[in-house]
Each structure stands twice: as C-alpha cells, then as structure tokens.
Write an enzyme that holds these catalytic residues in place. Structure first.
Site, PDB file in Angstrom:
ATOM      1  N   ILE A 126      26.481 -29.514 -13.834  1.00  0.00           N
ATOM      2  CA  ILE A 126      28.157 -30.228 -13.328  1.00  0.00           C
ATOM      3  C   ILE A 126      29.062 -29.435 -14.316  1.00  0.00           C
ATOM      4  O   ILE A 126      28.975 -29.654 -15.303  1.00  0.00           O
ATOM      5  CB  ILE A 126      27.884 -31.686 -13.314  1.00  0.00           C
ATOM      6  CG1 ILE A 126      29.140 -32.306 -12.915  1.00  0.00           C
ATOM      7  CG2 ILE A 126      27.607 -32.335 -14.661  1.00  0.00           C
ATOM      8  CD1 ILE A 126      29.196 -33.640 -12.261  1.00  0.00           C
ATOM      9  N   GLU A 130      37.211 -27.911 -18.886  1.00  0.00           N
ATOM     10  CA  GLU A 130      37.921 -26.668 -18.723  1.00  0.00           C
ATOM     11  C   GLU A 130      38.563 -26.182 -20.346  1.00  0.00           C
ATOM     12  O   GLU A 130      38.724 -27.146 -20.944  1.00  0.00           O
ATOM     13  CB  GLU A 130      39.097 -26.527 -17.872  1.00  0.00           C
ATOM     14  CG  GLU A 130      38.565 -26.889 -16.485  1.00  0.00           C
ATOM     15  CD  GLU A 130      39.682 -26.760 -15.270  1.00  0.00           C
ATOM     16  OE1 GLU A 130      40.551 -26.342 -15.715  1.00  0.00           O
ATOM     17  OE2 GLU A 130      39.683 -26.739 -14.111  1.00  0.00           O
ATOM     18  N   GLY A 132      40.876 -25.797 -22.841  1.00  0.00           N
ATOM     19  CA  GLY A 132      42.086 -26.425 -23.341  1.00  0.00           C
ATOM     20  C   GLY A 132      42.345 -27.854 -22.620  1.00  0.00           C
ATOM     21  O   GLY A 132      43.365 -28.523 -22.865  1.00  0.00           O
ATOM     22  N   GLY A 134      39.933 -31.483 -22.037  1.00  0.00           N
ATOM     23  CA  GLY A 134      38.594 -32.448 -22.287  1.00  0.00           C
ATOM     24  C   GLY A 134      38.604 -33.396 -21.540  1.00  0.00           C
ATOM     25  O   GLY A 134      38.194 -33.593 -20.384  1.00  0.00           O
ATOM     26  N   GLU A 245      25.424 -41.427 -16.307  1.00  0.00           N
ATOM     27  CA  GLU A 245      25.376 -40.313 -17.725  1.00  0.00           C
ATOM     28  C   GLU A 245      25.284 -40.885 -19.001  1.00  0.00           C
ATOM     29  O   GLU A 245      24.605 -40.544 -19.953  1.00  0.00           O
ATOM     30  CB  GLU A 245      26.444 -39.422 -17.182  1.00  0.00           C
ATOM     31  CG  GLU A 245      26.815 -38.336 -18.289  1.00  0.00           C
ATOM     32  CD  GLU A 245      27.677 -37.420 -18.024  1.00  0.00           C
ATOM     33  OE1 GLU A 245      28.270 -36.606 -18.930  1.00  0.00           O
ATOM     34  OE2 GLU A 245      28.283 -37.512 -16.888  1.00  0.00           O
ATOM     35  N   GLY A 343      17.407 -32.733 -51.041  1.00  0.00           N
ATOM     36  CA  GLY A 343      17.454 -31.508 -50.730  1.00  0.00           C
ATOM     37  C   GLY A 343      16.661 -31.032 -49.686  1.00  0.00           C
ATOM     38  O   GLY A 343      17.073 -30.022 -48.773  1.00  0.00           O
ATOM     39  N   THR A 368      34.099 -38.868 -25.317  1.00  0.00           N
ATOM     40  CA  THR A 368      34.242 -38.910 -26.684  1.00  0.00           C
ATOM     41  C   THR A 368      34.240 -40.646 -27.034  1.00  0.00           C
ATOM     42  O   THR A 368      34.458 -41.443 -26.165  1.00  0.00           O
ATOM     43  CB  THR A 368      35.630 -38.489 -27.433  1.00  0.00           C
ATOM     44  OG1 THR A 368      36.596 -39.175 -26.781  1.00  0.00           O
ATOM     45  CG2 THR A 368      35.623 -36.882 -27.039  1.00  0.00           C
TER      46      THR A 368
END
Length: 382
Positions: A126, A130, A132, A134, A245, A343, A368
């Site tokens: 899907i 684009e 520039g 979100g 989703e 580590g 977001t």
C-alpha cells in the site's frame, strides 16, 4: 499472567507456524538481511502452507476464517523466531493490505486478485507516503486524471514496504486535485504497467530483510476497473482500515518487548560480574521487574483490542492508544535490555542488537507517536 485470548485452533495454528519458520525461514535470516529483501518464494511457500489470506473466503482460495487472532498468532511467532523484519512483508500482506481488497473489491476484482493474494502469487503493498509528506496525506501530489476507461497516474511514493516484491500496489491518488481529503481515491497499480517504476531498495537503520522502496509513476495508464471502492472515498477508506494496521503494529511491538525480556533474563542469569550473576544485582532485578510489569499490562490491553476488532468495536482512538503506547514500550524495554547486556548487546550477533535497531521505526510507521496522541487528544474533546 496467563492469557486467555487463544483457543485450541489458534494454539495448533501457532505450532504449525513455528514448524514452518524453523523449516523455511530461520536458517536464511542472515542471508536475507544481507540481501535487503526476502525472496518472492517466501510468499508462495507461506501461501501453500495456509498462512496467507486466512480471512479470504474459501471460494477465492482463502482460509475462510475472519478471526484476527490467527493474524496475531502469526505476527507473534514471527517475532519470537527473530523473523519480525523478514516477515513484515507477510504481515503487511495479511493485516494491512488485504482488508482493502476484502472490503472494497468488486466481484470481478475479487475473482481477479484474491486467489493470487491467498496463494502468494500476488504480493501486495500500500502506497500512501510521498517524498516531502508523511502524516499529511491530504497534501499528496500524486494525481490520477480520468481519460476514457483509464486513469493517467503521475507522481511518486516512498518508504513503501514490499515495494520491490509487490505485484499489486494499493495507491492513494488525487482524482480531484482541487480537493484535499475529498479528492483522494485508491487505485491498484499492477506490476508491469508502463511508466510504473521502482527506485532503489532503501538502506535502513534496521529491518534490513524488508524491502522498502521508492515508487514513481510517469503517465501510467491504469484501467478504471482497478479503482478500489468509489472515487473520492480514498481518505475514508484509509481511515476505516488504519485501526487494524495500528493494532497489528502494537501486537508485534509487545511481542518484541516480551522476547527481549526473555533473552535478557537468560543472559543476566548466566553472565557473572564481581563473583555473582549480574541478574542478582538489585538494579537488574528492578529494571527487569519494571519491564515484565509493563509488558503484561500492555499485553492485556492489546488482547482486549484484538477482541474488539473481531466484534467490529475497535475505535480509531483505542487503536491509536495501543499503537503509540506499545511501540514506545518496545523501544524503552529493548533499550534497557540492551544495556543489561553491556558491550555484547551492541554486537549484531546478539539478537537484542537487531531487535533494538528494528524497533526504532515502529514509533514512526503506521502513524507517528505524535499523531497517535493527537487522535487520542481529539477524542477527549480537546
């Protein structure tokens, strides 16, 4: 805490998924990570095993079972096997793209596409984002101008999961550029259409086995018969499908945090410092107690959301809560688990390192954290 979400059929399905992953996936994860993509054969193999299109009616070659708990089992088992990134394309195929076909496809489209989706011969994607833009989908510039029995599509998309492997790309376009939300429609672009090009497979921080691509459209002639749903209804269609989703992302996030906890418990019991296991230090106990508590609480909420989705009662706001909280928990938990590895946690030979890198994007894709909070805030009348 004992979960009561799953029944015997789901447990049996989970056992079959685990066997499949052990046989077909786990041994190839390093190879696929290095390649930046899983082979197309993974989809057809998964389809033959019955792990694609579980909700597709049997008459179209699917499982005929509209129960999201099977999707949840598959998503969780992928994470437990360390195959969350490699399996993301399968998850997107089942959880995110398929509902659009089930809800909006005509009878002719269903006959044309659903058998291939169920069998894995037709991989789906899907395309919304684009370059520039979100979250502001209404500002998209990809256009589809009607010309007889075709739309002429021009524009570009980016960050498209399954972008390289996909055969059918549900593409958000502007059929009326003078409008914002009301001008959006969904077209299915197919592999091989002249002018439909795939750019590079993007090099990402994590999720390396998942192909994520740029797509471009230059005068692509798409038959009107590939319009999914009604013209001008694209934004409403997207909004209607986003709760599933976001729940899919949330459940995988909780599973990732839970697996990280299990791996860290094993590590701190075996690793010794100052003459004793590092898990015996109070700080270790407190950190792991906090993670265990948060995972259990998040799991309970996600399970409740899954039940609500199955009964058609999952709201956009509740899905947004699940998505932002669980992905933030995932990042927070895995960061603390990595710290307890010292580590060694920074070495990619340890699963916690990969899980940590893979987790970062979950707070971005699917909406977001900030956008999720905005949706929740608006639901409070603010």
């Amino acid at each position: 805490m004992r979960r009561d979400l799953y029944e015997a059929d789901h447990e049996a399905f989970g056992a079959a998924v685990r066997a499949f992953l052990d046989r077909e996936v786990v041994g190839h994860l390093d190879e696929w990570d290095a390649a930046g993509i899983v082979p197309r054969e993974l989809f057809t193999t998964a389809g033959k095993a019955g792990f694609l299109g579980m909700a597709i009616p049997e008459e179209y070659g699917g499982g005929g079972v509209d129960d999201f708990r099977f999707n949840a089992v598959l998503g969780e088992e992928l994470v437990r096997a360390g195959a969350g990134a490699a399996g993301l394309g399968v998850t997107l195929h089942n959880d995110i793209a398929l509902p659009y076909f089930l809800r909006y496809a005509t009878e002719e489209q269903s006959r044309r596409w659903l058998p291939g989706i169920a069998g894995g011969e037709l991989v789906t994607a899907i395309a919304m984002t684009e370059p520039g833009i979100g979250s502001d989908l209404a500002s998209m510039s990809t256009t589809a101008v009607r010309d007889g029995e075709h739309y002429v599509v021009n524009g570009a998309k980016t960050f498209i999961t399954n972008g390289i492997n996909a055969d059918l790309v549900i593409t958000a376009v502007k059929t009326d550029p003078s409008q914002r939300h009301a001008g959006m429609s969904l077209l299915v672009l197919e592999r091989g259409m002249p002018g439909f090009e795939r750019g590079r497979n993007l090099d990402k921080l994590g999720q390396h086995a998942q192909d994520t691509a740029e797509l471009s459209f230059a005068d692509v002639r798409v038959p009107v018969a590939n319009l999914l749903g009604e013209e001008g209804q694209g934004f409403r269609q997207l909004v209607a499908n986003l709760p599933q989703e976001r729940l899919s992302i949330a459940l995988s996030a909780v599973a990732s945090a839970a697996v990280g906890l299990e791996q860290t418990l094993e590590y701190v019991k075996a690793r010794r410092a100052f003459g004793q296991p590092i898990g015996s230090f109070q700080n270790s106990r407190f950190v792991l107690a906090e993670i265990a508590t948060e995972v259990d609480i998040a799991q309970a909420y996600v399970d409740r959301c899954i039940r609500a989705l199955n009964t058609g009662e999952l709201s956009a706001e509740d899905a947004a809560k699940a998505k932002w909280w669980c992905t933030e928990l995932q990042g927070r938990a895995l960061d603390r688990c990595l710290q307890l590895h010292g580590g060694y946690g920074y070495m990619t030979e340890y699963p916690i390192a990969r899980a940590y890198a893979d987790a970062r994007v979950t707070r971005i894709y699917g909406g977001t954290t900030e956008i999720m909070k905005e949706l929740v805030g608006r639901s409070l009348g603010l």
